[in-house]
Design a protein around this motif. Structure first.
Motif, mmCIF file in Angstrom:
data_model
loop_
_atom_site.group_PDB
_atom_site.id
_atom_site.type_symbol
_atom_site.label_atom_id
_atom_site.label_comp_id
_atom_site.label_asym_id
_atom_site.label_seq_id
_atom_site.Cartn_x
_atom_site.Cartn_y
_atom_site.Cartn_z
ATOM 1 N N GLY A 77 -6.195 -7.856 0.503
ATOM 2 C CA GLY A 77 -6.908 -7.380 -0.671
ATOM 3 C C GLY A 77 -7.358 -8.538 -1.548
ATOM 4 N N PRO A 78 -8.141 -8.241 -2.569
ATOM 5 C CA PRO A 78 -8.587 -9.288 -3.487
ATOM 6 C C PRO A 78 -7.426 -9.821 -4.316
ATOM 7 N N ALA A 79 -7.527 -11.059 -4.746
ATOM 8 C CA ALA A 79 -6.502 -11.654 -5.604
ATOM 9 C C ALA A 79 -6.572 -10.982 -6.977
ATOM 10 N N ARG A 80 -5.409 -10.646 -7.497
ATOM 11 C CA ARG A 80 -5.322 -9.953 -8.782
ATOM 12 C C ARG A 80 -4.345 -10.685 -9.697
ATOM 13 N N ARG A 81 -4.564 -10.615 -10.982
ATOM 14 C CA ARG A 81 -3.579 -11.119 -11.940
ATOM 15 C C ARG A 81 -2.503 -10.070 -12.184
ATOM 16 N N SER A 82 -2.781 -8.822 -11.900
ATOM 17 C CA SER A 82 -1.834 -7.733 -12.105
ATOM 18 C C SER A 82 -1.104 -7.399 -10.811
ATOM 19 N N ARG A 83 0.230 -7.476 -10.842
ATOM 20 C CA ARG A 83 1.019 -7.085 -9.664
ATOM 21 C C ARG A 83 0.816 -5.606 -9.357
ATOM 22 N N ASP A 84 0.763 -4.793 -10.414
ATOM 23 C CA ASP A 84 0.590 -3.360 -10.227
ATOM 24 C C ASP A 84 -0.726 -3.048 -9.510
ATOM 25 N N ARG A 85 -1.792 -3.742 -9.877
ATOM 26 C CA ARG A 85 -3.093 -3.501 -9.239
ATOM 27 C C ARG A 85 -3.061 -3.910 -7.765
ATOM 28 N N ALA A 86 -2.366 -4.989 -7.440
ATOM 29 C CA ALA A 86 -2.225 -5.405 -6.038
ATOM 30 C C ALA A 86 -1.454 -4.352 -5.252
ATOM 31 N N ARG A 87 -0.437 -3.753 -5.866
ATOM 32 C CA ARG A 87 0.317 -2.681 -5.203
ATOM 33 C C ARG A 87 -0.564 -1.458 -4.964
ATOM 34 N N VAL A 88 -1.423 -1.144 -5.928
ATOM 35 C CA VAL A 88 -2.359 -0.018 -5.769
ATOM 36 C C VAL A 88 -3.336 -0.310 -4.626
ATOM 37 N N ASP A 89 -3.812 -1.551 -4.523
ATOM 38 C CA ASP A 89 -4.692 -1.948 -3.414
ATOM 39 C C ASP A 89 -3.994 -1.706 -2.074
ATOM 40 N N ALA A 90 -2.719 -2.102 -1.982
ATOM 41 C CA ALA A 90 -1.960 -1.936 -0.747
ATOM 42 C C ALA A 90 -1.771 -0.458 -0.416
ATOM 43 N N ALA A 91 -1.438 0.335 -1.426
ATOM 44 C CA ALA A 91 -1.249 1.766 -1.210
ATOM 45 C C ALA A 91 -2.545 2.420 -0.747
ATOM 46 N N ALA A 92 -3.653 2.037 -1.337
ATOM 47 C CA ALA A 92 -4.951 2.591 -0.929
ATOM 48 C C ALA A 92 -5.271 2.206 0.513
ATOM 49 N N HIS A 93 -4.960 0.980 0.894
ATOM 50 C CA HIS A 93 -5.206 0.537 2.268
ATOM 51 C C HIS A 93 -4.388 1.356 3.255
ATOM 52 N N MET A 94 -3.154 1.625 2.889
ATOM 53 C CA MET A 94 -2.263 2.357 3.781
ATOM 54 C C MET A 94 -2.476 3.868 3.727
ATOM 55 N N GLY A 95 -3.343 4.326 2.817
ATOM 56 C CA GLY A 95 -3.631 5.749 2.727
ATOM 57 C C GLY A 95 -2.538 6.549 2.055
ATOM 58 N N THR A 96 -1.728 5.903 1.216
ATOM 59 C CA THR A 96 -0.673 6.600 0.493
ATOM 60 C C THR A 96 -1.002 6.584 -0.993
ATOM 61 N N PRO A 97 -0.660 7.650 -1.700
ATOM 62 C CA PRO A 97 -0.914 7.635 -3.135
ATOM 63 C C PRO A 97 -0.015 6.636 -3.842
ATOM 64 N N PRO A 98 -0.528 5.892 -4.826
ATOM 65 C CA PRO A 98 0.299 4.929 -5.543
ATOM 66 C C PRO A 98 1.382 5.656 -6.354
ATOM 67 N N GLU A 99 2.536 4.994 -6.481
ATOM 68 C CA GLU A 99 3.629 5.561 -7.277
ATOM 69 C C GLU A 99 3.353 5.337 -8.747
ATOM 70 N N SER A 100 3.689 6.309 -9.572
ATOM 71 C CA SER A 100 3.476 6.168 -11.022
ATOM 72 C C SER A 100 4.685 5.584 -11.686
#
Length: 61
Positions: A38-61
């Protein structure tokens, strides 16, 4: 924290995808065992959302 420390981004869902987040300086990016990155992010949370989207799973809140 180490510059290349990896942490699980999302729970393993039993597929060929296993996404993690990697920190490089002040940036975090998501990577997968399939070769996706995924793209480089300053936000860890946004990088986790990128990973979840790639894997087809909804991000955890």
């Amino acid at each position: 924290m180490h510059a290349h420390q990896q942490t699980p981004a999302v729970p393993h869902v039993g597929s060929i995808h296993n996404a993690t987040t990697t920190e490089r300086g002040s940036f975090t990016l998501a990577r997968c065992t399939c070769g996706w990155s995924g793209p480089a992010r300053r936000s860890r949370d946004r990088a986790r959302v990128d990973a979840a989207a790639h894997m087809g799973t909804p991000p955890e809140s």
